[in-house]
Design a protein around this motif. Structure first.
Motif, PDB file in Angstrom:
ATOM      1  N   LEU A 255      58.298  39.320  41.726  1.00  0.00           N
ATOM      2  CA  LEU A 255      58.752  39.316  43.079  1.00  0.00           C
ATOM      3  C   LEU A 255      57.704  40.594  43.759  1.00  0.00           C
ATOM      4  N   ASP A 256      57.678  40.254  45.094  1.00  0.00           N
ATOM      5  CA  ASP A 256      56.906  41.148  45.862  1.00  0.00           C
ATOM      6  C   ASP A 256      57.905  42.312  46.311  1.00  0.00           C
ATOM      7  N   PRO A 257      57.549  43.620  45.661  1.00  0.00           N
ATOM      8  CA  PRO A 257      58.527  44.717  46.000  1.00  0.00           C
ATOM      9  C   PRO A 257      58.556  45.125  47.492  1.00  0.00           C
ATOM     10  N   ASN A 258      57.256  44.690  48.222  1.00  0.00           N
ATOM     11  CA  ASN A 258      57.504  44.963  49.886  1.00  0.00           C
ATOM     12  C   ASN A 258      58.228  44.117  50.678  1.00  0.00           C
ATOM     13  N   ARG A 259      58.854  43.029  49.849  1.00  0.00           N
ATOM     14  CA  ARG A 259      59.649  42.242  50.606  1.00  0.00           C
ATOM     15  C   ARG A 259      61.096  42.330  50.475  1.00  0.00           C
ATOM     16  N   ASN A 260      61.402  43.871  50.117  1.00  0.00           N
ATOM     17  CA  ASN A 260      62.797  44.218  49.897  1.00  0.00           C
ATOM     18  C   ASN A 260      63.366  44.444  51.319  1.00  0.00           C
ATOM     19  N   SER A 261      64.776  44.504  51.435  1.00  0.00           N
ATOM     20  CA  SER A 261      65.717  44.586  52.716  1.00  0.00           C
ATOM     21  C   SER A 261      65.923  45.993  53.053  1.00  0.00           C
ATOM     22  N   LEU A 262      65.542  47.040  52.406  1.00  0.00           N
ATOM     23  CA  LEU A 262      66.055  48.298  52.368  1.00  0.00           C
ATOM     24  C   LEU A 262      64.936  49.451  53.068  1.00  0.00           C
ATOM     25  N   GLY A 263      63.705  48.833  53.671  1.00  0.00           N
ATOM     26  CA  GLY A 263      63.031  49.676  54.327  1.00  0.00           C
ATOM     27  C   GLY A 263      62.023  50.302  53.351  1.00  0.00           C
ATOM     28  N   TYR A 264      61.863  50.082  51.962  1.00  0.00           N
ATOM     29  CA  TYR A 264      61.103  50.656  51.264  1.00  0.00           C
ATOM     30  C   TYR A 264      59.766  50.108  51.254  1.00  0.00           C
ATOM     31  N   ASN A 265      58.487  50.854  51.274  1.00  0.00           N
ATOM     32  CA  ASN A 265      57.239  50.392  51.295  1.00  0.00           C
ATOM     33  C   ASN A 265      56.571  50.987  50.112  1.00  0.00           C
ATOM     34  N   PHE A 266      55.796  50.139  49.392  1.00  0.00           N
ATOM     35  CA  PHE A 266      55.107  50.275  48.157  1.00  0.00           C
ATOM     36  C   PHE A 266      53.599  50.355  48.051  1.00  0.00           C
ATOM     37  N   ASN A 267      52.835  51.171  47.685  1.00  0.00           N
ATOM     38  CA  ASN A 267      51.368  51.061  47.406  1.00  0.00           C
ATOM     39  C   ASN A 267      51.386  51.129  46.018  1.00  0.00           C
ATOM     40  N   TRP A 268      50.954  49.655  45.354  1.00  0.00           N
ATOM     41  CA  TRP A 268      50.591  49.790  44.045  1.00  0.00           C
ATOM     42  C   TRP A 268      49.495  48.844  43.549  1.00  0.00           C
ATOM     43  N   SER A 269      49.332  48.951  42.298  1.00  0.00           N
ATOM     44  CA  SER A 269      48.046  48.222  42.068  1.00  0.00           C
ATOM     45  C   SER A 269      48.183  47.964  40.401  1.00  0.00           C
ATOM     46  N   TYR A 270      47.194  47.385  39.733  1.00  0.00           N
ATOM     47  CA  TYR A 270      47.121  47.191  38.503  1.00  0.00           C
ATOM     48  C   TYR A 270      46.107  48.079  37.506  1.00  0.00           C
ATOM     49  N   ASP A 271      46.342  48.426  36.546  1.00  0.00           N
ATOM     50  CA  ASP A 271      45.452  49.229  35.727  1.00  0.00           C
ATOM     51  C   ASP A 271      44.371  48.249  35.181  1.00  0.00           C
ATOM     52  N   ALA A 272      43.803  48.766  34.165  1.00  0.00           N
ATOM     53  CA  ALA A 272      42.405  48.047  33.574  1.00  0.00           C
ATOM     54  C   ALA A 272      43.251  46.983  32.756  1.00  0.00           C
ATOM     55  N   GLN A 273      44.325  47.375  32.052  1.00  0.00           N
ATOM     56  CA  GLN A 273      44.805  46.580  31.213  1.00  0.00           C
ATOM     57  C   GLN A 273      45.839  45.329  31.674  1.00  0.00           C
ATOM     58  N   GLY A 274      45.838  45.342  32.913  1.00  0.00           N
ATOM     59  CA  GLY A 274      46.807  44.522  33.937  1.00  0.00           C
ATOM     60  C   GLY A 274      48.027  45.035  34.039  1.00  0.00           C
ATOM     61  N   ASN A 275      48.311  46.213  33.574  1.00  0.00           N
ATOM     62  CA  ASN A 275      49.907  46.774  33.743  1.00  0.00           C
ATOM     63  C   ASN A 275      49.906  47.412  35.230  1.00  0.00           C
ATOM     64  N   PRO A 276      51.119  46.935  35.775  1.00  0.00           N
ATOM     65  CA  PRO A 276      51.373  47.194  37.325  1.00  0.00           C
ATOM     66  C   PRO A 276      51.383  48.898  37.483  1.00  0.00           C
ATOM     67  N   VAL A 277      50.818  49.523  38.430  1.00  0.00           N
ATOM     68  CA  VAL A 277      50.996  50.876  38.454  1.00  0.00           C
ATOM     69  C   VAL A 277      51.292  51.312  39.951  1.00  0.00           C
ATOM     70  N   LEU A 278      52.328  51.983  40.067  1.00  0.00           N
ATOM     71  CA  LEU A 278      53.025  52.377  41.203  1.00  0.00           C
ATOM     72  C   LEU A 278      52.084  53.688  41.986  1.00  0.00           C
ATOM     73  N   ASN A 279      51.432  53.699  42.961  1.00  0.00           N
ATOM     74  CA  ASN A 279      50.801  54.626  43.627  1.00  0.00           C
ATOM     75  C   ASN A 279      51.634  55.603  44.506  1.00  0.00           C
ATOM     76  N   SER A 280      52.358  55.118  45.668  1.00  0.00           N
ATOM     77  CA  SER A 280      53.102  55.833  46.454  1.00  0.00           C
ATOM     78  C   SER A 280      54.440  55.218  46.669  1.00  0.00           C
ATOM     79  N   VAL A 281      55.494  55.751  47.154  1.00  0.00           N
ATOM     80  CA  VAL A 281      56.638  55.347  47.682  1.00  0.00           C
ATOM     81  C   VAL A 281      56.904  55.684  48.974  1.00  0.00           C
ATOM     82  N   GLY A 282      57.173  54.842  49.990  1.00  0.00           N
ATOM     83  CA  GLY A 282      57.448  55.072  51.549  1.00  0.00           C
ATOM     84  C   GLY A 282      58.982  54.467  51.866  1.00  0.00           C
ATOM     85  N   LEU A 283      59.292  54.954  52.921  1.00  0.00           N
ATOM     86  CA  LEU A 283      60.432  54.450  53.569  1.00  0.00           C
ATOM     87  C   LEU A 283      60.064  54.607  55.054  1.00  0.00           C
ATOM     88  N   ASP A 284      60.743  53.386  55.847  1.00  0.00           N
ATOM     89  CA  ASP A 284      60.585  53.331  57.338  1.00  0.00           C
ATOM     90  C   ASP A 284      61.361  54.371  57.877  1.00  0.00           C
TER      91      ASP A 284
END
Length: 1022
Positions: A255-284
């Motif tokens: 699922l897309d974590p930025n479509r949550n209903s709690l006001g959380y905003n995520f900056n994320w990406s994938y590493d070289a092995q294809g694993n998801p990586v969370l870069n930063s967490v924010g809130l409205d």
């Protein structure tokens, strides 16, 4: 120089021997009076001491009278056993016995050691001090506790019977002042307890309060102040950590974590092995559309807790003479708990008096007396399930909105109340409880050794409370309802008995006989009314007459009577052979006419084998007594109307949209043209054949004392079986409505061992007493109606019959690790919801499918053993106490783990969780035992399973205390007889199993936290 030489010449090495009637005394203390010059005797009782001839030597040893003799060469000192120790009297039920003559299992509790724990409830302080006695409690300010003696013996009420100055009660001990207690005895076997017959099946605790002693007027003052804080605290996610876990759950589910209903905003990406990586967490900046609820990082534990404070003050005045005695005390106790606004307060007063009105020759022909206490307690309890509320409420929500109002759930946040607001709305729900407890007695001694005593006892309690419902104003849980419910409850219990006792002693024969009768009556009443809609939301205004909304009224009452006849004979021959016989017959109004009365006999015997001539050569053995007993006790703890067929009338008014099941019917077809008769419907079948539960118990034991009673202890083995257990039998459909019925149908057995061991001694001015105990029992349900055994009410979870297993055992699926790769999933049995990172359940029957058949017994509430260890040391004016208590090999079911290990542990989304989720399984954290994060629970991982059963073993340092008695010479100058100060700590250290993942194994879920206390106290006597 001449003086020094003279002194050296005058001193010489004095030798001597210390013996008793049996031979040499090992380890006796020999001190030059008024000095620190001393020694101890060796294995042959010999001593050497450099001292001037003629100086006074003091000889002492535990269990013997202290002697003083002038120093001389070759002296022999014979110590005499302390007669008070030999003839220590124990209260055993309507009468007293020498402790040396006891043939039953009776534990005598040191009240002075209990006082060191600074507990409001003396029963709670007994935890770990009596083998076979299990006490469970949380840390609530009132100190209420659950007491179990020798396991769980019935499917009904398992509370013991308390006898306070001869008056029976089962009400809370935390409501009385423990500082007034003189002695406590625990009657554990049937031979000891059967004199109380119908109510003694769960054991009896006899409490005697203080009385005045002959001599000068004595004044005692005790004061202590304690601070409380968390000993253990739940570790929950903060706002950033919550965002990390939320992101992980969304990403794992695709699922897309930025479509949550709690006001959380995520900056994320994938590493070289294809694993998801969370870069930063924010809130409205704001979590609601109106911009009134700013994003936050709230520590809800910090916002709802405080440093607690406990104050305790007691003062007593006592006096006695040949003509009578009196004891008067006042006490105050206040505990401001660590959860804000929770507290418990008690005022107490006691008056115990005894007067000898008529004396003829050596006989006190007429004696009258009384024991009465008046107590007022008041409490604000923490809201139910409050710590679960604190854990669940999201940290990104603030305490207050920008308008200064309580903030609450908005948007997609779950419907939970703001914990701070919840405490504020609860703080006025205080109850006030008055309790008058005591007795008055008359004792006639018409001839030598004969006493006739009549006692009237009263236990009256009244509770008053107003329960306020204030509007909930915050967020999506807002509710405008406001109301108040004033409640009054009254409990009146009285007893009267008449008892005749006769003591005889002739030559080597000694004994006593008792016969008596007793009446007990209890009447309970309660009333309450509820009124809605108040213009002013203030406790001073919110009385029912001020409301304008709907009015509701409630009330009820019940009572029962117990009539009893009893007798007892004790006999001792030559201080070697002892026997006792007891019989009691009880009649209870709870039972029908066919089986109203029950008879409960017991018999016991003892043999002080150490008194036999063939044992005299064993000089190291001071006491060895063998004991055996058999007896029966009863239980009547069922509803007072259980024997009746019951009907109720119901007009069928359905509130809040519920279904109406009324009994009114328009039989005349008037179509509502007039008021209909209500009619009646049956709710229960009666049973005039109901009879007493009976517990039959066999006890074997021995008491011992070695090396001049320096090493001492006791051992017990018991087998206890309860038959004809009273069971509420549910009806089957073909029997029609209201066909459930109380019947006699169950059987439960308990067996176990108990062991006490102590070692004490003196070395000069240093003395020590180290005592330990261990107890274990095994419980098994042996008989139940099939439908009751299988429905899960007493164990088995409705999956398997509890017969053959401990009561309240549970059945569930077996946790078998985490699926680490797809190959493991493919090679496993068919399991709905199986996947990489999910819990694997064990295929118990090997049929290749995980289903209900793959459940087994996973939980037993019975520990391997419980234990306690008390260390008391004294040197000169200093004393030190350390008390440890523990439980070994016990299962605990931690519901908390559903909220610390599973993102979807409950069927409600977006609740806050514990920090353990930060260590959930991922491909890079494949060694974790915590399942992977997921917004769904397709694998049904919250099912009852061994994953939630953990090792609840623990060892707790319950008390450590250092005390100091001011020198007597200084104290007497300020007209006192004793001044002692002390510093102590309670629950200072907990050692628990490495496999336990929760907070506190003693309080494994959401009970009120058991706090760490640090206490400073003062004891003063005049």
């Amino acid at each position: 120089m001449l003086t020094i030489c003279t002194m050296m010449y005058a001193q010489q090495e004095i030798t001597g021997t210390v013996v008793d009637a049996m031979g040499p005394v090992i380890g006796a203390t020999v001190m030059e009076k008024g000095t620190t010059n001393g020694t101890v005797t060796d294995f042959d009782g010999n001593f050497k001491l450099k001292v001037q001839a003629g100086k006074t030597l003091v000889f002492s040893y535990i269990g013997y009278l202290t002697q003083e003799q002038a120093a001389k060469q070759g002296m022999t000192v014979t110590l005499q056993e302390d007669a008070l120790s030999l003839n220590e009297v124990v209260v055993t039920g309507y009468t007293t016995q020498r402790k040396a003559d006891l043939t039953g299992a009776v534990s005598v509790v040191s009240v002075s050691e209990l006082a060191k724990q600074n507990e409001n409830n003396p029963m709670k302080a007994m935890q770990g001090r009596v083998p076979g006695m299990n006490i469970s409690a949380d840390g609530s300010p009132s100190g209420a506790a659950q007491v179990r003696i020798r396991g769980v013996g019935t499917l009904n009420n398992n509370d013991p019977l308390y006898i306070i100055d001869g008056v029976p009660t089962k009400a809370g001990m935390h409501e009385l002042n423990g500082n007034d207690i003189e002695s406590i005895q625990v009657l554990k076997d049937a031979a000891s307890a059967s004199i109380y017959g119908s109510r003694a099946a769960n054991g009896v605790i006899i409490i005697t309060t203080k009385k005045g002693k002959e001599g000068k007027i004595k004044i005692d003052f005790d004061a202590s102040v304690s601070v409380q804080t968390y000993a253990h605290k739940m570790e929950v996610l903060n706002a950033k950590e919550y965002g990390q876990v939320l992101w992980g759950a969304y990403v794992n589910d695709g699922l897309d974590p930025n479509r949550n209903s709690l006001g959380y905003n995520f900056n994320w990406s994938y590493d070289a092995q294809g694993n998801p990586v969370l870069n930063s967490v924010g809130l409205d900046k704001y979590l609601d559309a109106a911009g009134t609820t700013p994003a936050a990082d709230t520590d809800w534990f910090k916002e709802t807790t405080r440093t607690g404070l406990v104050q305790q003050y007691n003062v007593s005045l006592s006096n006695g003479s040949e003509k009578g005695s009196s004891f008067f005390s006042l006490g105050y106790y206040k505990n401001k708990g660590i959860i804000k606004h929770s507290d418990f307060e008690r005022f107490s007063a006691r008056m115990n008096t005894e007067y000898k009105l008529l004396k003829m020759k050596d006989l006190d022909v007429l004696t009258v007396g009384e024991h009465f206490t008046l107590n007022r307690t008041s409490e604000v309890q923490a809201p139910g399930g409050f710590l679960q509320n604190v854990l669940q409420f999201n940290p990104s929500l603030p305490v207050y909105t920008t308008k200064g109002e309580f903030a609450g759930p908005v948007g997609g946040y779950p419907d939970r109340e703001n914990p701070v607001a919840r405490l504020e709305r609860n703080k006025d729900n205080r109850y006030t409880y008055w309790r008058l407890f005591g007795d008055a007695y008359l004792d006639v001694n018409p001839m030598k050794n004969l006493h006739i005593r009549s006692t009237f006892g009263l236990d009256y309690a009244q509770k008053e409370q107003r329960i306020f419902t204030y509007p909930i104003t915050e967020g999506t849980v807002a509710n405008k309802t406001n109301a108040v419910e004033p409640k009054q409850e009254h409990w009146v219990k009285w007893m009267w008995n008449a008892i005749a006792t006769y003591n005889f002693e002739k030559g080597k024969h000694r004994g006593d006989a008792m016969i008596g009768m007793e009446l007990n009556r209890e009447d309970d009443r309660y009333f309450s009314g509820k009124r809605y809609d108040f213009a002013v939301l203030d406790p001073n205004y919110m009385w029912p007459n001020s409301g304008v909304g709907e009015t509701e009224a409630y009330g009820g009452g019940e009572g029962f009577t117990l009539t009893s006849f009893f007798g007892k004979i004790n006999y001792t021959y030559d201080d070697k052979y002892m026997a006792s016989f007891t019989i009691r017959r009880d009649g209870s109004s709870r039972f029908g006419k066919n089986n109203r009365y029950g008879t409960f006999p017991s018999v016991s015997a003892g043999w002080r084998i150490s008194q036999e001539n063939f044992m005299k050569k064993l000089t190291w053995l001071d006491n060895l007594k063998l004991r055996a007993s058999w007896g029966q006790t009863g239980n009547q703890e069922i509803p007072v109307i259980a024997r009746y067929t019951l009907y109720e009338s119901n007009y069928g008014e359905a509130q809040f949209g519920g279904q109406s099941y009324g009994t009114s019917y328009d039989i005349e077809g008037t179509n509502g043209g007039k008021q209909l008769p209500s009619g009646f419907r049956r709710t229960r079948l009666g049973n005039d054949d109901l009879k007493w539960e009976t517990t039959t118990q066999t006890n074997l034991g021995f008491d011992f004392g070695l090396f001049h009673n320096a090493l001492y202890g006791s051992f017990e083995w018991y087998y206890k079986k309860t038959t004809d257990i009273l069971v509420d039998m549910p009806a089957i459909g073909v029997m029609g409505e209201g066909a459930s019925q109380w019947i006699n149908a169950g059987e439960v057995k308990n067996k176990g061992i108990e062991f006490n061991l102590g070692y004490r001694g003196e070395i000069g001015k240093f003395s020590y007493d180290i005592t330990g105990n261990i107890g274990t029992y095994r419980n098994e349900v042996t008989k139940l109606p099939e439908t009751v055994a299988a429905n899960g009410a007493f164990g088995g979870n409705g999956v398997k019959s509890v017969i053959g297993h401990p009561m309240y055992s549970q059945v569930g699926y077996i946790y078998d690790g985490i699926f680490c790769n797809q190959q493991e999933v493919d090679n496993h049995a068919v399991q709905n919801g199986a996947g990489v990172g999910r819990i694997r359940w064990k295929d118990l029957n090997g049929d290749g499918v995980i289903n209900e058949a793959d459940q087994d017994w996973i939980y037993s509430p019975v520990p391997d053993f419980t234990w306690g260890l008390n260390i008391y040391l004294q040197y000169k004016n200093f004393d030190f106490t350390m008390f440890w208590q523990g439980v070994q090999g016990v299962d605990v079911i931690t519901d908390l783990k559903r909220e610390t290990d599973l993102w979807q542990g409950l069927n409600i989304s977006n609740l806050n969780k514990g920090q353990r989720l930060l260590d959930a399984w991922t491909p890079n954290n494949a060694g974790s035992t915590i399942p992977a994060l997921s917004t769904m629970d397709n694998n049904n991982e919250k099912r009852v399973s061994s994953y939630f059963v953990e090792n609840g073993s623990y060892a707790k340092l319950r008390t450590v205390q250092l005390g100091y008695n001011l020198p007597k010479s200084l104290v007497e100058k300020i007209y006192m007889t004793r001044v002692r100060v002390y510093l102590s700590a309670q629950n200072l250290l907990t050692i628990k199993s490495k496999k336990f993942t929760g907070v506190d194994p003693e309080n494994a879920n959401f009970g009120y936290p058991i706090p760490l206390n640090v206490t400073f106290g003062l004891n003063v006597s005049f």
